[in-house]
Each structure stands twice: as structure tokens, then as C-alpha cells.
Design an enzyme around this catalytic site. Structure first.
Site, short mmCIF file in Angstrom:
data_model
loop_
_atom_site.label_atom_id
_atom_site.label_comp_id
_atom_site.label_asym_id
_atom_site.label_seq_id
_atom_site.Cartn_x
_atom_site.Cartn_y
_atom_site.Cartn_z
N LYS A 1 -7.75 117.91 35.36
CA LYS A 1 -9.03 117.23 35.15
C LYS A 1 -9.89 118.15 34.31
O LYS A 1 -10.10 119.31 34.67
CB LYS A 1 -9.69 116.99 36.50
N GLY A 2 -10.35 117.67 33.19
CA GLY A 2 -11.26 118.47 32.39
C GLY A 2 -12.64 117.84 32.52
O GLY A 2 -12.85 116.97 33.35
N ARG A 3 -13.54 118.31 31.67
CA ARG A 3 -14.88 117.75 31.75
C ARG A 3 -14.98 116.40 31.07
O ARG A 3 -15.92 115.68 31.20
CB ARG A 3 -15.86 118.72 31.12
N GLY B 1 -12.18 114.12 30.69
CA GLY B 1 -11.17 113.13 31.02
C GLY B 1 -10.17 113.64 32.03
O GLY B 1 -10.39 114.70 32.64
N GLU B 2 -9.11 112.89 32.22
CA GLU B 2 -8.06 113.28 33.17
C GLU B 2 -6.74 113.39 32.41
O GLU B 2 -6.53 112.67 31.44
CB GLU B 2 -7.91 112.20 34.24
N VAL B 3 -5.88 114.24 32.95
CA VAL B 3 -4.56 114.36 32.32
C VAL B 3 -3.51 113.96 33.35
O VAL B 3 -3.52 114.45 34.49
CB VAL B 3 -4.32 115.79 31.78
N LYS C 1 -3.56 111.96 28.33
CA LYS C 1 -4.96 112.33 28.57
C LYS C 1 -5.78 111.06 28.46
O LYS C 1 -5.73 110.37 27.43
CB LYS C 1 -5.40 113.37 27.54
N ASP D 1 -13.50 125.75 21.43
CA ASP D 1 -13.52 125.73 22.90
C ASP D 1 -12.30 126.46 23.45
O ASP D 1 -11.61 125.97 24.35
CB ASP D 1 -13.57 124.28 23.41
N1 LIG Z 1 0.18 118.47 27.98
C1 LIG Z 1 -0.17 118.91 29.19
N2 LIG Z 1 0.76 119.27 30.07
C2 LIG Z 1 0.41 119.73 31.27
N3 LIG Z 1 -0.88 119.86 31.68
C3 LIG Z 1 -1.85 119.52 30.83
C4 LIG Z 1 -1.55 119.03 29.55
N4 LIG Z 1 -2.71 118.78 28.91
C5 LIG Z 1 -3.68 119.11 29.76
N5 LIG Z 1 -3.20 119.55 30.92
C6 LIG Z 1 -3.99 119.97 32.09
O1 LIG Z 1 -5.18 119.20 32.09
C7 LIG Z 1 -6.32 120.04 31.97
C8 LIG Z 1 -7.37 119.35 31.13
O2 LIG Z 1 -6.86 119.09 29.85
P1 LIG Z 1 -7.80 119.15 28.56
O3 LIG Z 1 -7.01 118.63 27.42
O4 LIG Z 1 -8.38 120.48 28.43
O5 LIG Z 1 -8.89 118.10 28.95
P2 LIG Z 1 -10.48 118.16 28.77
O6 LIG Z 1 -10.76 117.75 27.38
O7 LIG Z 1 -10.96 117.20 29.75
O8 LIG Z 1 -10.90 119.56 29.04
C9 LIG Z 1 -5.78 121.32 31.38
O9 LIG Z 1 -6.57 122.42 31.77
C10 LIG Z 1 -4.41 121.41 31.99
O10 LIG Z 1 -4.47 121.94 33.27
MG LIG Z 2 -10.29 121.16 28.24
#
Ligand SMILES: Nc1ncnc2c1ncn2[C@@H]1O[C@H](COP(=O)(O)OP(=O)(O)O)[C@@H](O)[C@H]1O
Ligand SMILES: [Mg+2]
Length: 508
Positions: free
Chosen positions: A207-209, A211-213, A226, A327
Site C-alpha cells: 500500500k502506498g500513499r 494506491g494499492e499493489v 497497482k 521520489d
Molecule cells: N511489482 C511489485 N512487486 C511486488 N511488490 C510491489 C510491486 N510494486 C509495488 N510493490 C509494493 O507496493 C508498495 C507500493 O508501491 P508503489 O508503486 O510505491 O505505490 P505508491 O505509488 O502508492 O507509493 C511498494 O512499496 C512495494 O512494497
Molecule cells: Mg511508492
């Protein structure tokens, strides 16, 4: 003196046998010498054109006296190098020459025409030339073989950084992406939409700020999906746009598969499908695992490689704009199974094309993560018209990420069999609260000029010592003296390059 005596003694006329040299040209005749003269018998090889050989021709006759050159002619016989000719003289008695048969060194049996002589030297020359040519070709071949061997050895020793993307066992999805993204800009939109429709969501992994992954399945393959909050359309748009930038693909940048947007007026769903990395983010990985110096080197090197590619502007057609991430942090970096980093989350990235001198900043309200913000960003003095400044701000954040990595790199405790490292920590964890405000960070980074502490044990290992030096040069308050991503990559690549081989990553 003996000669003089002899000539006086024999100063009388002699009757000699003559043939071929008789007075009046008679054959088998006689001749009379003048006083002091002698009889001679001569032989000469004469070339016979009809047979093409040399025939012997003998002449006999009377030789003039010494003072008229006779003796001199007789002496010719003593000269060893005259071939095919000889003459002997005698003055003991009349007809003393009749039975004289002077011997001679024969000439060649065939005439010595000019051509064979010169062709022989031509042959020698040709032989010499071909030996020289053969030798040169041989040397060149040996040289090329040496070079090829050296290059192969170098490649063998070099980091196997081109792994999953370049082996022949690509998954069908990777093959699809590889084939259609020769230009590096991704799959055709229709294919992307089809993939997005066929996705089966499995479980939430991050989970980022914004969205969700999710871990999801496309056919039999794992992918990451994502999903963006409805308010974050601009973030989705920007990230998709960046991923679809020509020549963006790199093994240390998260592999993009597809993007899709669906909506019915009141509700919008935005998806971004990428490669899935089960190890997760660098932040998660370091929180749970410790690493050895070799793993540290590979993580740091691959991060620098990915960022160097991102920052690099490639000229030509197709060219690639320079991209700054804005970032960089351990949560936006993924760890691949081969121990390398993949940079992710491009929602805030900026593109720059030097030919147009155009900086492309996203139309979203998103800002970077305050904890990782460079002093010039916190002090709000970064000039957004200068693209270089964005790259330098990225390098400050890289310094902090390297610090997070280095803390988890263990070294032996001297005199014991155990090892030690620091606990996982976020940068400035000890000087700012958990969700620091802009002012908190500004006070620490700009006003107090604090930077994360460097433990003394880091000097005990080559890799750790190098990484600690690099991080300090990255987070320097003066942006212009910070290292570039390429410089960091090169420095880490030179340091024991044989250690830069893929290491399997397991969460321990
Ligand atoms: N391709 C991926 N494979 C595994 N985990 C991922 C992947 N992309 C993102 N994540 C997990 O999801 C989190 C949030 O992803 P991110 O792209 O940074 O989203 P946001 O834009 O919300 O910050 C990451 O910190 C990571 O833990
Ligand atoms: Mg992020």
C-alpha cells in the site's frame, strides 16, 4: 726472377703443332714461334645453338714471346674462376703441345639465358613475400584469438546483470513484451487492454500513499497490479506515460506490462500492470534480512545502474529523454530474486529533452517523501527550470538509501566468530518523528545540517567503506558536488567486479 731466367734460356724458335690457329688457316699443321715464344694448347666451350649445349673446342698453336703478351695469356690458365676456358703453354721441345689437353671447369650445360636467372630471383622474392604475408596473417589471427579470449574471460567474470530479461527461458508474457517493445515503449494499447481484462487479482501486497499493489495472475503468470485511488488519476497518467517512454526498459527499472483505465462517469478504475517481485520493496527486505558485503555491493550497484539509465538522455532515433525520479526511497525500490534492485513508482517523475530544452513536469499535486527530500527541496531553492537540479536531488535520496542498506550489512566482530550490523532504520529516525513535517525535516537537514551517522565498523570492510564514502558524497549540502548515478555505478563496478554476480535473495 726465375721467369726472367727461363725466358732467356728458351729464347729460341719452336715448331709447334697447330690446329685451329695455324698460319694460313690450315688444319693439323705446324707453326713456328718467334724466339722466346711457346706452343700452346687451348680449350674453350662454345655454345651450339642447334643443340642448345656447350661443345668443347680445342685449338693448338704458337704463342708469341713473353714481351708480346704470350706469357700473360698462358697465365690465364692459372686464374681459377674462368669457366669453360683453359690454355696451357710449353716450350721444352718442338710439338710439345700436341698431347697437352688442358682441363676446364665446365660452363652450364644449358645457356645461361637472362630469364631463368631473373625468374629464380623472382621465385625467391615471391617465396619471401609469401612467408612474410603468411607470418603477418598468422600474427593477426593469433592477436584476434587472444582478444576474443580476453573479452570472453572478461564477460565471464563480469556481473551477470542481464539475467531474467535476456535468457532464452523468457515467460510468454516477457516474450510478448520483449517482442513488441523493441523500441522500449511497451505493448500496443489494445494488447494492454486485453491483458488488463484477463487479470485475476489474488492478494494485496503493498500500500502506498497513492494506491494499492496486488499480486495478480495473467494466464499462469504472476504480475503486480497497482490500482490508483480515484483522486490519483494524474499519478496513474504520469506513471503510465513514463513507463511507455521509448527506451525506458532496463533490468534495474520495474518492468512495465500494461496500463488500463475504465470508468462510468462517477467511478474510474486505473490499473498499472508490472512484473511482480515476490521479495518486495527494499524497505521490507532490509527490515527483515541482513546482507553480506557482496549483496550490498550488488544492491547498490544495480540501484545506481537503474538510476544512471533513468537520468541518461539518449540522443538519436529513437532517443530517450532524461528522467528524474523525484521520489527515490527504499519503499519505491523493489528487490529482485537475483539480488538486484528495480526502481519503481514513477508517479512524480519528470522528463527532459535537451534538444527542445523542455522540462515535462506532471500536472499532479503529489510531492516527494519529506524524509528523503534534498536540502534544496526543503529550502525551496531548487530551480525547476534546471533539469540537472532534479537529478542532484535524486542523488541525495540515493545517499540515504545506501545508508539504509549499509546498516544491514554485517561484518565480523574481531576476536569472535560472530558478526554484527545495525538494526533496520529509516534515515533520520532518531531526529524526526515518524511522519515528519516539512518543517521538521527542514530544521534537521537544512538548519542543523544533520546527516545520518556513520558507524566506525563500516571502515573495516572494503565494500562498506566505499559505500559509506559514496553516501556522504551523495548527501553533500552543495548539490553541484554530489556524485552522479553513473559515477556511483562506476565506482562500485570497479570494486571487486567479480563479486557483482547475481545472488539469490531469500528473506531470512
Ligand atoms: N511489482 C511489485 N512487486 C511486488 N511488490 C510491489 C510491486 N510494486 C509495488 N510493490 C509494493 O507496493 C508498495 C507500493 O508501491 P508503489 O508503486 O510505491 O505505490 P505508491 O505509488 O502508492 O507509493 C511498494 O512499496 C512495494 O512494497
Ligand atoms: Mg511508492
Amino acid at each position: 726472377m726465375p721467369l726472367k731466367k727461363k725466358s732467356i734460356e728458351s729464347a729460341r724458335s719452336l715448331t709447334c703443332y697447330c690446329d685451329g690457329s695455324c698460319p694460313g688457316n690450315v688444319s693439323n699443321g705446324t707453326c713456328e714461334t718467334r724466339p722466346g715464344g711457346s706452343c700452346f694448347s687451348a680449350v674453350e666451350e662454345i655454345y651450339d645453338e642447334s643443340t642448345g649445349t656447350y661443345e668443347e673446342e680445342r685449338t693448338f698453336g704458337c704463342m708469341p714471346p713473353e714481351e708480346n703478351g704470350g706469357l700473360l695469356m698462358c697465365k690465364v690458365a692459372a686464374v681459377p674462376h674462368i669457366h669453360g676456358k683453359n690454355i696451357v703453354c710449353c716450350d721444352k721441345e718442338d710439338f710439345c703441345n700436341r698431347d697437352l689437353r688442358p682441363a676446364y671447369t665446365p660452363k652450364m650445360t644449358t645457356p645461361a639465358p637472362e630469364l631463368p636467372v631473373s625468374s629464380e630471383s623472382m621465385h625467391t622474392l615471391a617465396l619471401l613475400a609469401s612467408i612474410v604475408v603468411c607470418l603477418s596473417v598468422f600474427i593477426v589471427i593469433v592477436f584476434i584469438l587472444c582478444l576474443t579470449y580476453k573479452r570472453r574471460e572478461k564477460l565471464r567474470k563480469q556481473p551477470r546483470l542481464i539475467s531474467s530479461m535476456c535468457n532464452s527461458q523468457l515467460s510468454p508474457l516477457s516474450q510478448l513484451v520483449e517482442q513488441s517493445s523493441g523500441s522500449g515503449s511497451g505493448l500496443p494499447l489494445l494488447v494492454q487492454r486485453t491483458i488488463a481484462k484477463q487479470i485475476q487479482m489474488m492478494r494485496l501486497v503493498g500500500k502506498g500513499r497513492y494506491g494499492e499493489v496486488w499480486l495478480a495472475k495473467w494466464r499462469d503468470e504472476h504480475v503486480a497490479v497497482k490500482t490508483f485511488f480515484t483522486t490519483e488519476e494524474a499519478s496513474w497518467f504520469r506513471e503510465t506515460e513514463i513507463y511507455q517512454t521509448v527506451l525506458m526498459r532496463h533490468e534495474n527499472i520495474l518492468g512495465f506490462i500494461a496500463a488500463d483505465i475504465k470508468g462510468n462517469g462517477s467511478w474510474t478504475q486505473m490499473l498499472l500492470i508490472t512484473d511482480y517481485h515476490e521479495v518486495g520493496s527494499l524497505h521490507d527486505y532490509l527490515s527483515m534480512s541482513v546482507i553480506n558485503p557482496q549483496k550490498l555491493q550488488l544492491l547498490a550497484y544495480s540501484l545506481a545502474s537503474g538510476l544512471a539509465h533513468l537520468h541518461d538522455e539518449i540522443f538519436g532515433t529513437p532517443g530517450k529523454p532524461a528522467i528524474a525520479h523525484r521520489d527515490i526511497k527504499s519503499k519505491n525500490i523493489l528487490v529482485k530474486r537475483n539480488g538486484q534492485c528495480a526502481i519503481a513508482d514513477f508517479g512524480l517523475a519528470v522528463k527532459y529533452n535537451s534538444e527542445l530544452d523542455e522540462i515535462h513536469i506532471a500536472q499532479n499535486t503529489r510531492v516527494g517523501t519529506r524524509r528523503y527530500m534534498a536540502p534544496e527541496v526543503l529550502a525551496q531553492v531548487l530551480n525547476p527550470q534546471q533539469f540537472e537540479e532534479f537529478k542532484r536531488a535524486d542523488m541525495y535520496s540515493v545517499g540515504l538509501v545506501l545508508w539504509e542498506m549499509a546498516r544491514r550489512c554485517y561484518t565480523p566482530i574481531s576476536g569472535t566468530k560472530t558478526t554484527t550490523c545495525e538494526d533496520y532504520a529509516l534515515p533520520y529516525h532518531d531526529v524526526v518523528p515518524s511522519d515528519p513535517t516539512f518543517e521538521d525535516m527542514h530544521a534537521v537537514v537544512c538548519v542543523k545540517n544533520f546527516r545520518p551517522p556513520i558507524p566506525s565498523r563500516w571502515q573495516e570492510d572494503d565494500v562498506l567503506a566505499t559505500v559509506s564514502k559514496i553516501m556522504q558524497e551523495c548527501w553533500h549540502p552543495n548539490p553541484t558536488v554530489r556524485l552522479t548515478a553513473l559515477r556511483v555505478k562506476k565506482t562500485l563496478g570497479r570494486l571487486e567486479p567479480e563479486c557483482l554476480i547475481d545472488v539469490p535473495m531469500k528473506i531470512v
